[in-house]
Enzyme design. Structure first.
Site, PDB file in Angstrom:
ATOM      1  N   THR B 193     -80.703 -20.735 -81.027  1.00 39.79           N
ATOM      2  CA  THR B 193     -80.261 -19.200 -80.213  1.00 39.79           C
ATOM      3  C   THR B 193     -79.054 -19.405 -79.661  1.00 39.79           C
ATOM      4  O   THR B 193     -78.477 -20.389 -78.216  1.00 39.79           O
ATOM      5  CB  THR B 193     -81.262 -19.513 -79.387  1.00 39.79           C
ATOM      6  OG1 THR B 193     -82.395 -20.163 -79.829  1.00 39.79           O
ATOM      7  CG2 THR B 193     -81.286 -18.269 -78.519  1.00 39.79           C
ATOM      8  N   GLU B 280     -74.393 -30.395 -82.672  1.00 38.71           N
ATOM      9  CA  GLU B 280     -74.882 -31.448 -83.032  1.00 38.71           C
ATOM     10  C   GLU B 280     -74.433 -32.373 -83.727  1.00 38.71           C
ATOM     11  O   GLU B 280     -74.570 -32.591 -84.908  1.00 38.71           O
ATOM     12  CB  GLU B 280     -76.882 -31.012 -83.175  1.00 38.71           C
ATOM     13  CG  GLU B 280     -77.172 -30.105 -82.306  1.00 38.71           C
ATOM     14  CD  GLU B 280     -78.451 -29.723 -83.120  1.00 38.71           C
ATOM     15  OE1 GLU B 280     -79.943 -29.251 -81.688  1.00 38.71           O
ATOM     16  OE2 GLU B 280     -78.520 -29.795 -83.907  1.00 38.71           O
TER      17      GLU B 280
END
Lengths: 408, 408
Positions: B193, B280
């Site tokens: 998102t 990430e």
């Protein structure tokens, strides 16, 4: 090999001899290793051939020449070099392949277009012509070897030898298929290079052999993925020696054609699964079944979007029934999908039905399923009759270790 | 937040106030956390709006309603819920969004279509209406907060707050843009998102604001990738309050339009890079520049194939100048490419030119470049004038740890 054997490895099966196809293995010394690295399979006169090749536009000379040579439909020999993929080596790489074709053709007294060459291993280094010449010279005089030796010789970074077999009845004649394959993802600086070779004693016209192989490919090799990356050298060849003596298969009208096509499909399915089972870092074998798509091809694309999603693959590695990631992957596939008709399950248990998480969803059987080695993900799109299954493995620390920690 | 701050993090910049746009942050308690999780930005009458949304077909109700509401061109408020993405929640999720729109519209006395709602966080759980109602009620009475507080409030798994600013001259009038964004890949069971919000005091007609945002999006947000996965909720909205008092921009014919469009592009570029810098497990920021393609769009597709390749990303993580993997990624993109015209470099040093490894290739400067944090990969296809740059991060053990080791 220095690699730890995959926990998903299968034992090498007993592969029957195929009359008219004789494997040999020698050491050309493409790399500084003690093992055999040149496989040479002789094929009796009359052998037909079919092939499927990588769609990668930066393919190797081996692929370009193989694709051209397949059109004449017959084969007398196969040479597979391991340790050097000869990809991205320009005209020098192409010359090395043509030298091998000429050397073998002169020995066998056949057209050079009937000699098929594959190479796998390091990229960007032209295949050394002197080593190839000496290796081929040795091979021309070598004693036959077993299919298992051949499977070990075409391997590079594989952690286990891979083979498959099947039989079919054509009228009263039993025909046999023996096949080997290599491929396990990619290890720097090598390329994945899935190379598969299928040998049968059946008599099959080249066009029908191609039809069988292409159809099987669509449902097997084209439905597997380890890391979404596509090798520059991927090749699967099928050779039919005709020694079984059946009436040659010319089309699906021929008696026994369906059984033969099914056997080819069976062997391709086995081979393709073996490659996934040797996926780099793989701890789990994952089948993604998509139903209710608008077409089979649409189902396959949705399946591949799921199978290539790093987030889905890491969730399975973590034994996490994260169906939200599957929803995401369905949506990004770009194929017709309706959020409010979508159902997702694991191991036969639905987690979400028709766009809503199940109120009475029991995670216990799903959690138990995800602890196993063989995982299934079910997706129903609720739109039509299209269906497909694709296969992949999970994405683990092992993949990163193999591909990042290793330096070329 | 429990997450280790990305080594690629940038400090939050000083974001100027934007007249007519006022942020507030309150705690709705969507998750069991102490922090604020509901952002409410009021927009003065006359504010125009434009937006770009995820192409994921399984998008959230927020995206569906936002896409519909944008067509009327005006906005009075923005509400962002953090901790629950409300995606894949069917009619119940939609009702929660409509409730927020109605509640805010009643308070402001505006049409509900002028209230824009986003949600980010866990998937598959309908946004709780009671918490949303109480949260919004608090927000309607709250004191204004800083942009940095707003940036922290829209965040979920981000490891640092992200903002960007730019100015432009429209005639004699200086206009200012302040913008915030969240997004860092995805953490189970959350979705990535990417949510971005751009506020400017410039007066801009809705259609031209959309034109500027869409054009910028093509070269910024559409050119970044962390892991090839596409969120069901990605949204970037631009709001123009008109308080700077410039003559409203209606098209590229308007004086100052070019400068404004450039400033919007500048802010979008900054925001998009911040998302990659919070990717990430990211240790390195990678720019992939493709030139010589048949078109800009073709160059972008080739760049994305490289930027999404697990093998390229792990090679960079391993500081390995593995140009063979770049060749492979170029070839699999499916865009026009000719192996024998392809050139590949790292940090401005060519490793291969026109299909051949460089004979005098000096790996020392490349090795030094790859040890840094900011990596560039250059690809020239040698075919035409098409060019594009895309950005990504490397693929590391950190990515696997975040996405596999964590259990939802």
């Amino acid at each position: 090999m220095a690699y730890t054997v995959s926990p998903l490895a299968s034992p090498f099966p007993v592969l029957p001899d195929i009359a008219g196809a004789t494997p040999h293995a020698v050491r050309a010394g493409y790399k500084d290793w003690g093992r055999c690295d040149l496989t040479y399979v002789t094929l009796d006169e009359g052998t037909t051939v079919a092939g499927v090749f990588t769609r990668n536009l930066c393919c190797s000379s081996e692929v370009e020449l193989g694709r051209a040579n397949i059109t004449q439909g017959h084969a007398r020999a196969l040479v597979v070099n391991a340790g050097n993929s000869n990809a991205f080596t320009g005209y020098r790489g192409r010359e090395a392949v043509e030298q091998i074709m000429d050397q073998v053709a002169a020995h066998l007294g056949c057209a050079r277009e009937q000699v098929f060459v594959s190479s796998t291993g390091v990229i960007g280094v032209p295949l050394p012509k002197d080593k190839a010449r000496e290796g081929v010279a040795k091979a021309l005089l070598a004693e036959p070897c077993s299919w298992k030796e051949a499977a070990n010789t075409i391997a590079t970074t594989d952690t286990f030898a891979k083979g498959a077999t099947a039989t079919a009845m054509i009228g009263d004649t039993k025909v046999t298929i023996s096949a080997i394959i290599k491929g396990s993802g990619m290890i720097a600086p090598d390329m994945a290079t899935m190379l598969g070779y299928i040998f049968t004693d059946a008599a099959v016209e080249p066009a029908f052999l191609q039809q069988c192989l292409s159809a099987a490919n669509e449902r097997t090799f084209s439905c597997i993925t380890v890391d979404s990356d596509t090798s520059t050298s991927d090749t699967v060849l099928a050779f039919a020696t005709g020694k079984a003596g059946n009436t040659p298969l010319a089309s699906f009208e021929s008696a026994g054609a369906d059984a033969f096509a099914a056997a080819i499909h069976d062997v391709c399915l086995q081979l393709s699964h073996l490659v996934v089972r040797d996926g780099e870092g793989a701890q789990k074998f994952i089948a993604v079944s998509v139903t209710g798509a608008v077409s089979d091809e649409s189902a396959r694309k949705v399946g591949m979007a799921i199978a290539n999603s790093p987030l889905v693959k890491t969730a399975i590695a973590g034994e996490d029934a994260n169906w939200g990631r599957v929803v995401m992957a369905v949506g990004k596939a770009g194929e017709p999908a309706d959020r409010d008709r979508l159902s997702i399950g694991f191991g036969g248990t639905w987690a979400a039905r028709e766009g809503l998480p199940l109120a009475d969803y029991d995670e216990a059987p799903v959690a138990a399923h995800l602890k196993g080695q063989d995982i299934s993900i079910e997706v129903d799109l609720g739109l039509g009759d299209g269906a497909a299954t694709v296969w992949t493995c999970d994405l683990t620390h092992g993949y990163i270790s193999i591909n990042a920690d290793y330096r070329s």
